[in-house]
Design a protein around this motif. Structure first.
Motif, PDB file in Angstrom:
ATOM      1  N   GLN A   1      12.564 114.018 -65.234  1.00 22.48           N
ATOM      2  CA  GLN A   1      13.323 112.851 -64.758  1.00 22.48           C
ATOM      3  C   GLN A   1      12.768 112.360 -63.421  1.00 22.48           C
ATOM      4  N   VAL A   2      12.415 113.313 -62.555  1.00 23.03           N
ATOM      5  CA  VAL A   2      11.837 112.955 -61.251  1.00 23.03           C
ATOM      6  C   VAL A   2      10.525 112.205 -61.449  1.00 23.03           C
ATOM      7  N   VAL A   3       9.662 112.721 -62.327  1.00 25.75           N
ATOM      8  CA  VAL A   3       8.359 112.087 -62.587  1.00 25.75           C
ATOM      9  C   VAL A   3       8.559 110.685 -63.144  1.00 25.75           C
ATOM     10  N   HIS A   4       9.539 110.531 -64.022  1.00 22.12           N
ATOM     11  CA  HIS A   4       9.813 109.210 -64.612  1.00 22.12           C
ATOM     12  C   HIS A   4      10.238 108.205 -63.544  1.00 22.12           C
ATOM     13  N   LEU A   5      11.133 108.625 -62.662  1.00 23.47           N
ATOM     14  CA  LEU A   5      11.601 107.719 -61.607  1.00 23.47           C
ATOM     15  C   LEU A   5      10.495 107.407 -60.607  1.00 23.47           C
TER      16      LEU A   5
ATOM     17  N   GLU B   1      10.593 104.353 -57.559  1.00 24.26           N
ATOM     18  CA  GLU B   1      11.753 104.744 -56.752  1.00 24.26           C
ATOM     19  C   GLU B   1      11.292 105.587 -55.558  1.00 24.26           C
ATOM     20  N   THR B   2      12.023 105.470 -54.424  1.00 25.37           N
ATOM     21  CA  THR B   2      11.701 106.280 -53.246  1.00 25.37           C
ATOM     22  C   THR B   2      12.223 107.700 -53.441  1.00 25.37           C
TER      23      THR B   2
ATOM     24  N   ARG C   1      16.098 107.960 -52.847  1.00 24.17           N
ATOM     25  CA  ARG C   1      16.931 107.404 -53.915  1.00 24.17           C
ATOM     26  C   ARG C   1      16.921 108.326 -55.153  1.00 24.17           C
ATOM     27  N   ILE C   2      15.747 108.909 -55.429  1.00 18.92           N
ATOM     28  CA  ILE C   2      15.659 109.834 -56.569  1.00 18.92           C
ATOM     29  C   ILE C   2      16.549 111.049 -56.334  1.00 18.92           C
ATOM     30  N   ALA C   3      16.483 111.597 -55.097  1.00 13.51           N
ATOM     31  CA  ALA C   3      17.294 112.770 -54.771  1.00 13.51           C
ATOM     32  C   ALA C   3      18.780 112.462 -54.907  1.00 13.51           C
ATOM     33  N   THR C   4      19.204 111.272 -54.496  1.00 12.99           N
ATOM     34  CA  THR C   4      20.612 110.900 -54.585  1.00 12.99           C
ATOM     35  C   THR C   4      21.054 110.734 -56.047  1.00 12.99           C
ATOM     36  N   LYS C   5      20.197 110.090 -56.836  1.00  9.55           N
ATOM     37  CA  LYS C   5      20.551 109.862 -58.238  1.00  9.55           C
ATOM     38  C   LYS C   5      20.662 111.165 -59.028  1.00  9.55           C
TER      39      LYS C   5
END
Length: 634
Positions: free
Chosen positions: A397-401, A406-407, A410-414
């Protein structure tokens, strides 16, 4: 693929080999191997458990009775074994049955058992009265799967001893009773009933029936749990509940059954006394493949009385539950439910240090952590690794974002994770892409090198071949003298072609199978003679004789039997027949009856009442025994 328009309808509890043989008869094929090629594409005989079943089913028209699951459940003995196997082993076996695994992955054949506990009989067994009933009801006889256990010797329905050979001529029956006669044409008739007051045999039948009915419900973990519950309540566990009081357990286990009962089950007492025999059943070996069904059933009978009681009536096992019953808190500081009891599942596994490792995963953020527990330790609940980890799915999911721009924040928050975790995944993903580019470059370079090497191999081969054609009488040494570089390169890099095409080396000594066969034959005959002269209380068979040979000799016998015809014949000739063993064992039985039971005159009927194995003998052999008893009574 050629379709099969006709196939026999399976009969109740018919062994799958019997169904195949009935098709073989109708197909008019000369050999069973021809039928096996037609059905499965395999040049072999019918096996206890089917293999490549999907190939057969694709050739047949749709029929509810001829589906893979139906065949396995109703026409093989596999349901008996599945409760003793882990899920991974079960999947491997089903894969082997449906699609035929590669040679190194073959596992279903091992289910028949080993010399320490045979589960499935090597010979096909029949009940004479079942044969008669089958002919009356279905117009054909067939193999009943419940008769094929190695440790079951009677038909529970008719109280009749199961047979493997014709009573009239002694010929092995194999598949011929399906036609109602033996190979010599003798009718297979009901001779004499067995003593079904034998409670031991009755209870075995009931245990197997229960196992068949509940095979899909009973799992390996339940067996292990029940074993330890009963070991604990019976007092066979040491303080701490981790080890068995092995000497006490084995002593009481051996006293619970007679020597004859162990022999009927095909289990040697010396094997039970080995340090690892009981451990393999009671859970030390976590993932067994060779299932010792007879020994497992005896252990269950010893601990609980019956399999039904063993499974359905658990006994209390007082022990502290590692990590408690939950729920457990989430340790991920970035989760909205941090330090709240939202985790309801705990995956407990052994950590190899006498303790338990627990893995906890939050349902909200999918973050997990591990705790360690050890019984009796003061710090058992405070000693744990507090590092939170995430699954591979979270990393994807991280790689996709990241790919969407995405910054990190923002990724960490999501995803309810830390910025450090996102940065770490981004770095690893970047290195992975660089590594893939490096691999592609290396593959291109390697392809070029392989092409050059192939050209060189072709050139060197042609040089050597041309020289040998011009000088066919030259030896390897003379070729080496002329083309040293080519000779050395081919010997090092093209060894198979080198050995197949160059003249035979004078220093190469071939193994003389004939000489080894003659030596081994003599050793087999001498060993068999000594074994029989020692007058053991068991039958001297093929494996008893092989046990006296060296490990290397046994290995060659099993692997290269086609090169050892004299040794093979010696094994067959020197193995005692059932009648030879009964005649040799007669003096020991007479001595026992006179010494312990005060008999004066021993008759054939006395021997038959004392030993079940003598009850199915022929009239001719009864005369031989009578003459021998007359000599022993004098």
């Amino acid at each position: 693929m050629e379709n099969i328009m006709f196939f026999p309808t399976p009969l109740p509890n018919e062994d799958f080999r019997s169904i195949l043989y009935r098709y073989h008869m109708y197909s008019l094929n000369r050999e069973i191997t021809d039928t096996n090629i037609e059905l499965f594409g395999s040049k072999s005989k019918f096996t206890v458990f089917p293999r490549s079943l999907e190939i057969l089913l694709q050739k047949l028209p749709f029929c509810k009775e001829l589906q893979a699951q139906t065949i396995i459940e109703k026409h093989t003995l596999l349901p008996t074994f599945l409760p003793f196997l882990s899920e991974s082993r079960t999947n491997s076996i089903l894969k082997d049955i449906l699609h035929r695994a590669e040679l190194e992955e073959i596992c279903v054949g091992k289910l028949v058992g080993s010399k320490y506990g045979k589960s499935v009989s090597e010979e096909i067994k029949y009940c004479p009265q079942c044969i008669e009933e089958d002919w009356e009801i279905y117009g054909v006889s067939y193999i009943h799967r419940e008769h094929q256990y190695a440790f079951i010797h009677t038909c529970f329905k008719h109280s009749v001893d199961l047979i493997t050979q014709c009573d009239d001529c002694g010929t092995e029956l194999m598949y011929t009773p399906i036609l109602g006669r033996c190979k010599s044409g003798h009718n297979i008739m009901y001779r004499k009933s067995s003593n079904m007051n034998d409670q031991f045999e009755k209870e075995l039948h009931m245990d197997l029936k229960f196992l068949f009915i509940h095979s899909t419900e009973i799992k390996l973990w339940l067996f292990k749990q029940r074993f330890w519950e009963y070991l604990n309540v019976k007092g066979f566990l040491k303080i701490g509940g981790k080890q068995i009081r092995q000497q006490v357990f084995i002593k009481e286990f051996l006293n619970a059954f007679t020597h004859e009962q162990f022999l009927r089950m095909g289990i040697e007492i010396n094997y039970i006394k080995k340090w690892n025999s009981i451990e393999r059943i009671l859970g030390y070996k976590t993932d067994p493949l060779v299932v010792n069904v007879p020994l497992s059933l005896l252990l269950i009978k010893f601990l609980a009385g019956s399999l039904e009681r063993f499974i359905l009536k658990p006994v209390p096992f007082v022990s502290e539950i590692p990590f408690g019953n939950g729920p457990w808190v989430c340790k991920n500081k970035n989760c909205p439910e941090y330090m709240q009891s939202t985790i309801h599942k705990c995956a407990r596994t052994k950590n190899g240090l006498g303790g338990i490792k627990g893995q906890f995963i939050c349902e909200c953020c999918q973050a997990g952590y591990v705790m360690e527990w050890k019984k009796g330790s003061v710090i058992k609940r405070s000693r744990y690794r507090n590092n939170v980890f995430f699954s591979k799915a979270k990393e994807d999911q991280v790689v996709h974002l990241l790919g969407e721009g995405e910054t990190l924040g923002r990724i960490a928050t999501k995803l309810f994770c830390s910025v450090d975790f996102v940065r770490k995944v981004a770095k690893e993903h970047s290195m992975s892409m660089q590594f893939k580019l490096l691999i592609v470059g290396n593959e291109i370079a390697a392809t070029s090198e392989i092409s050059e090497e192939s050209q060189q191999k072709k050139q060197y081969r042609q040089t050597i071949v041309n020289f040998m054609q011009r000088n066919p009488e030259f030896s390897r040494n003379q070729i080496l003298t002329k083309y040293r570089k080519e000779y050395a390169w081919l010997r090092r890099n093209d060894a198979i072609w080198f050995e197949e095409n160059l003249p035979l080396s004078k220093s190469f000594v071939r193994f003389d199978w004939n000489e080894f066969d003659v030596t081994l034959e003599k050793k087999i005959r001498d060993s068999a003679k000594k074994l029989i002269e020692s007058n053991p209380n068991t039958r001297v068979g093929k494996y008893s004789i092989m046990a006296t040979l060296s490990k290397k000799e046994v290995g060659r016998l099993k692997t290269y039997i086609q090169h050892l015809p004299k040794s093979n014949n010696a094994l067959i000739e020197c193995s005692e027949t059932k009648e030879q063993y009964q005649l040799r064992h007669l003096p020991a039985l007479v001595w026992q009856l006179k010494t312990y039971y005060n008999y004066k005159q021993i008759t054939v009927e006395t021997i038959q009442a004392y030993r079940r194995s003598y009850r199915g003998i022929t009239d001719d052999f009864k005369i031989v025994i009578s003459e021998r008893l007359r000599e022993l009574n004098e």
